[in-house]
Write an enzyme that holds these catalytic residues in place. Structure first.
Site, mmCIF file in Angstrom:
data_model
loop_
_atom_site.group_PDB
_atom_site.id
_atom_site.type_symbol
_atom_site.label_atom_id
_atom_site.label_comp_id
_atom_site.label_asym_id
_atom_site.label_seq_id
_atom_site.Cartn_x
_atom_site.Cartn_y
_atom_site.Cartn_z
ATOM 1 N N HIS A 117 0.901 -1.406 -0.711
ATOM 2 C CA HIS A 117 -0.464 -0.141 -0.307
ATOM 3 C C HIS A 117 0.860 1.366 -0.070
ATOM 4 O O HIS A 117 0.326 2.175 -0.010
ATOM 5 C CB HIS A 117 -0.906 -0.359 0.852
ATOM 6 N N ALA A 226 0.281 -8.594 19.533
ATOM 7 C CA ALA A 226 1.397 -9.138 18.950
ATOM 8 C C ALA A 226 2.597 -9.016 19.617
ATOM 9 O O ALA A 226 3.547 -9.743 18.736
ATOM 10 C CB ALA A 226 1.453 -7.712 17.819
#
Ligand code: BJW
Length: 240
Positions: A117, A226
């Protein structure tokens, strides 16, 4: 039937959740960017044509925030895995495909990172096509360092635009034995469709703060932040 080559090929797809604990906002979580900004205004080519100042300021603010962010334990664990492959401590290869426009994977030490992106620290000249590195503010009247015309835009993939490096990503997905997503909601295509592409030939794992609300296509899920789950998972792979 799933087959494994001696050298394991792993593709990791990361999303905004991996950078959340570095202080960067996600998009769709409570309090995320899309709660305060209209996607059509700041994340489409039409929005940029309509109000380039608004869009430039949106990305200038995010570039300034990125300058104060540091990679976290999840970024570092992925860099450790890549380094282990280089050292011969892990008989595999890793490609990180990130939807993120930050550079925290690189700053953690990862070398093989595909930014599908785009990148916040780069702008693109709509006149000459140059994509210079850009660390400060960029406004609609800022001249391109290459052609000097004031026609720069963030080097970002907006809705309706084709993501970058798709050929390389498709080849890596077709060849991988293991596919892991970290910190992504799986709402945005084509990235959201990768798991369907690989699940016949690869083991699939989703690591996310939240348990999936609906049944998923993944073989396994690990639920937790995470920074806790990724180092643990990498340690498992490295057998330590
Ligand atoms: C944690 C955590 C912690 C939180 N630990 N986890 C139907 C089918 C196919 C396509 C379409 C379709 N309908 C519409 C489309 C097209 C469209 C699309 O997908 N729209 C959807 C909204 C439906 N897609 C496009 O337009 C794309 N282009 C395209 O399809 O071109 C056609 C084409 C493709 C391929 C070949 C040829 C042609 C372009 C998409 C561009 C997306 N751009 C953005 C902005 C980038 C710049 C910027 O940052 O401003 O990319 S939008 C935004 O969403 C950004 C992200 O990369 C992307 C994904 O978000 P992400 O990363 O998943 O974040 P969140 O916030 O959604 O989720 C965070 C997750 O983290 C959550 O799950 C949390 O639980 C978790 N989490 N803390 C672990 N500590």
């Amino acid at each position: 039937m799933k087959q494994h080559d001696p050298a394991e090929r792993l593709v990791v797809l990361t999303g905004a959740g991996i950078s959340r604990e570095s202080g960067l906002e996600t998009f769709r979580d409570a309090g995320g960017l899309w709660n305060r900004h209209d996607i059509a205004d700041v994340c489409t080519p039409q929005g940029f044509r309509r109000d380039p100042m608004l869009v430039s300021r949106f990305y200038n603010e995010r570039r300034a925030e990125l300058a104060h962010a540091e990679p976290n334990a999840a970024h570092r664990a992925l860099a450790t895995l890549e380094q282990a492959a280089r050292d011969g401590r892990w008989n595999g290869e890793l490609l990180i495909v990130t939807q993120n426009i930050d550079d925290l994977h690189e700053r953690a030490g990862s070398r093989d990172v595909v930014h599908m992106h785009g990148e916040l620290r780069r702008v693109r000249c709509l006149s000459c096509g140059a994509t210079p590195e850009w660390l400060g503010d960029c406004l609609p009247d800022t001249p391109c360092p290459a052609c000097h015309r004031p026609n720069l835009r963030p080097d970002i993939v907006w809705f309706g635009e084709v993501p970058l490096h798709m050929e390389r990503i498709a080849a890596a997905l077709a060849a991988c034995d293991r596919f892991v997503t970290i910190g992504t909601s799986g709402m945005v295509y084509p990235a959201a469709g990768f798991v369907a592409e690989v699940r016949d030939h690869a083991d699939t794992l989703d690591i996310n703060l939240e348990a999936p609300a609906t049944p998923t296509l993944f073989d396994r899920t690990l639920v937790g932040p995470a920074t806790r789950m990724v180092p643990r998972w990498v340690a498992d792979i490295l057998g330590s």
